[in-house]
Motif scaffolding. Structure first.
Motif, mmCIF file in Angstrom:
data_model
loop_
_atom_site.group_PDB
_atom_site.id
_atom_site.type_symbol
_atom_site.label_atom_id
_atom_site.label_comp_id
_atom_site.label_asym_id
_atom_site.label_seq_id
_atom_site.Cartn_x
_atom_site.Cartn_y
_atom_site.Cartn_z
ATOM 1 N N ASP A 567 1.144 -1.158 -0.263
ATOM 2 C CA ASP A 567 0.057 -0.005 -0.105
ATOM 3 C C ASP A 567 1.038 1.334 -0.151
ATOM 4 N N ASP A 568 2.204 1.444 0.765
ATOM 5 C CA ASP A 568 2.738 2.631 0.657
ATOM 6 C C ASP A 568 3.594 2.675 -0.220
ATOM 7 N N ALA A 569 3.785 1.515 -0.985
ATOM 8 C CA ALA A 569 5.203 1.615 -2.506
ATOM 9 C C ALA A 569 4.366 1.869 -3.601
ATOM 10 N N LEU A 570 2.983 1.948 -3.427
ATOM 11 C CA LEU A 570 1.667 2.303 -4.603
ATOM 12 C C LEU A 570 1.690 3.753 -4.493
ATOM 13 N N LEU A 571 1.774 3.931 -3.118
ATOM 14 C CA LEU A 571 0.790 6.035 -2.891
ATOM 15 C C LEU A 571 3.231 6.682 -3.059
#
Length: 606
Positions: A567-571
């Protein structure tokens, strides 16, 4: 009429089936828990998903999702991209992995075990950690471009967010699977066969291509099949290292469920992927034979019985003959140009080249993961190479964030629970397979079927089932989903251990008066303890690193460490992710070293 023979009368008709059923249950009880679990948590959800794909927009039974599937140019294009990525990944994994497996199979045990740790390192390391490492290496200011600049390349090509970057990441992620599969076959090849060919006058290259290579082909074929099937359901690397041009079919399924809430169409795509996988397995079985997946021999049949296999064998023999003749000619030419001295051993140039290529391949597998460590201490707000300054701010950010701590704790609890449950279910099933089963191939195929099915199908099917019974977003749901994937690893590992176990030891204990429980605790368990530890670690790490099922089953209500990283990598890809990746790398290294110490202690005590 009275039975004058005095023998007991046969039981009444209805009692016979019941008696046979009870006898079957008594004989196969070690298999029943694992079989029931997979039937409920794996077969039933996939069947539900199949049924859902035939529900139309009006709620009635319809094939409209499949008609739409055939008309959608997007699905066809994405499917072709997925095949292209899976095909090239398989080809590169076999070509690059074969020299590594050959080197490991031909080295002495002490040196082989050392190099095997480096080969296994990426297998034990999180997929996300490895992908972040490649972001550091392949970025515009990454280590690879810095090296090319230092070598005088003024405008080095960009690898990140390109097909080339996806290929590098995919081959790095899946090549260990191919190497391990090939190694299991190569270890059983009798080296004296090539030595015998040499004493009869064959050059080393000819002996290799005519004798060793054909014997190793079942391993290469099985490794290629596993890499191809896994690639079809793999999406982490294409999503993070590629662009929209490298969108794969799994991302399309995720989009249909997460964004469009179109279960029927997503189910149709997943079923199409399942059909493709089954067709590939069928063709593989006709050409090579599914028994090669468990180390068996290649299928052998006449042209009338199996024309596909017969034709493949003929073409393969012609190719090997041509390669052998070319290698022989090159060897003779080199021998004429650089003749060996009579007082020295003949030069083995091919062997040296193979060794150099293998060591380069091992470095490719082992080194990249370590690049995330220095980046995690950077003062910069972005991932880059070389890291700027030294700071612990990203570690403080991770430890101060309750979301990361909660995700890490949940991942540990789920992985530990999965490992325990998978052992409880998988170990008795493995004993049954080795010691009691009659239809071993069919039972083995059923038990390892979650391993060879694209994970996205299992994830979508479980999500659909859990949504109806309230298990989405629960820890129990995660444990059930991860256990489905962990059981095949436990079964395969324990079966391999039991095949090398001398059952006469158990029989000796029994003749001395020990009952079954005492024999297991005092004789069997101490001897297979190292294999059980390895199986536990496989299950633990498979669960700890699992993302696909977590992505669906958590439902956005709870999270695991891989899902939080995703989830963090997508942001935004920040050094905080490198800090988390470093902590996971350190944790996994400690777990592996601990299990290896326990395994060696177990072996020493034997």
């Amino acid at each position: 009429m009275t039975d004058m023979s005095g023998s007991a009368a046969p039981p009444a008709g209805p009692a016979r089936p019941l008696g046979r059923a009870l006898a079957f249950l008594r004989g196969s009880w070690p298999l029943i828990p694992a079989a029931l679990f997979l039937a409920v948590a794996f077969v039933y959800p996939v069947a539900l998903l199949l049924g859902r794909s035939f529900v139309g927009s009006d709620g009635g039974i319809s094939a409209e999702n499949y008609f739409r599937l055939g008309e959608s140019t997007v699905v066809v294009r994405v499917m072709l991209i997925t095949f292209k990525i899976a095909g090239w990944t398989t080809l590169f994994a076999i070509i690059a992995g074969y020299p590594i497996a050959y080197l490991l199979a031909t080295l002495p045990a002490s040196r082989r075990n050392l190099l095997a740790i480096f080969v296994l390192m990426p297998f034990w390391t999180s997929f996300l950690v490895r992908t972040f490492a490649w972001i550091v290496l392949l970025g515009r200011n990454g280590a690879l471009n810095q090296l090319l600049h230092a070598l005088g390349v003024s405008d080095p090509p960009s690898f990140l967010y390109q097909f080339s970057g996806v290929m590098i990441g995919m081959v790095h992620a899946l090549m260990p699977l191919c190497v391990l599969t090939m190694l299991s076959v190569m270890e059983n090849i009798d080296k004296r066969l090539t030595d015998a060919a040499g004493t009869l006058g064959a050059r080393p290259a000819a002996a290799f291509w005519r004798i060793y290579f054909p014997l190793s082909l079942p391993g290469a074929a099985a490794g290629g099949l596993l890499v191809f099937i896994t690639s079809l359901g793999f999406f982490i690397t294409p999503a993070l290292l590629g662009s929209e041009r490298e969108t794969v079919i799994v991302q399309l399924v995720i989009f249909q469920i997460k964004e469009m809430l179109n279960w029927g169409f997503a189910g149709a795509i997943a079923i199409m992927l399942l059909v493709v996988a089954l067709v590939i397995f069928y063709v593989y079985d006709r050409l090579v034979g599914l028994s090669t997946l468990s180390g068996g021999d290649v299928r052998s049949s006449s042209g009338r019985q199996n024309p596909l296999s017969w034709l493949g064998a003929k073409v393969g023999n012609l190719l090997l003959t041509a390669i052998s003749e070319i290698s022989d000619a090159v060897g003779r030419a080199l021998g004429a140009l650089m003749p060996s001295r009579p007082d020295r051993k003949p030069r083995r140039i091919g062997g040296k080249v193979l060794r150099i290529v293998a060591l380069a391949g091992i470095a490719f597998l082992a080194v990249p993961a370590f690049f995330v460590i220095p980046v995690s201490f950077s003062e910069s707000q972005f991932l880059g190479w070389p890291p700027e300054g030294f700071s612990l701010q990203w570690y403080r950010e991770v430890f101060d964030n309750p979301l990361w701590i909660g995700a890490a704790w949940r991942s540990f609890v789920v992985a530990f629970s999965v490992a325990v449950v998978a052992l409880i279910l998988g170990v008795p099933a493995a004993f049954y397979l080795v010691r009691r089963a009659r239809r071993t191939t069919a039972i083995m195929a059923f038990l390892i079927s979650p391993l060879i099915m694209p994970h996205i199908i299992i994830a979508v099917a479980l999500f659909y089932l859990f949504a109806q019974i309230g298990l989405v977003g629960t820890t129990i749901g995660l444990i059930i989903g991860h256990t489905v994937l962990a059981i095949p690893y436990v079964v395969v590992t324990v079966v391999a251990v039991l095949k090398n176990y001398d059952i006469r030891l158990d029989q000796a204990a029994s003749t001395l008066g020990a009952n079954g429980v005492r024999t297991f605790l005092n004789v069997t368990f101490p001897l297979i303890r190292s294999g059980l530890i390895a199986a536990f670690m496989f299950a633990f790490i498979i669960s700890f690193d699992e993302l696909t099922i977590s992505l669906f089953v958590t439902g956005g209500q709870v999270t695991t460490l891989p899902k939080q990283m995703w989830d963090d990598a997508l942001l935004r890809v920040s050094p905080a992710l490198a800090a988390v990746a470093t902590l996971i790398l350190a944790f996994m290294t400690a777990v592996i070293l601990g299990s290896e110490i326990l395994r060696r202690r177990g072996v020493t005590k034997q």
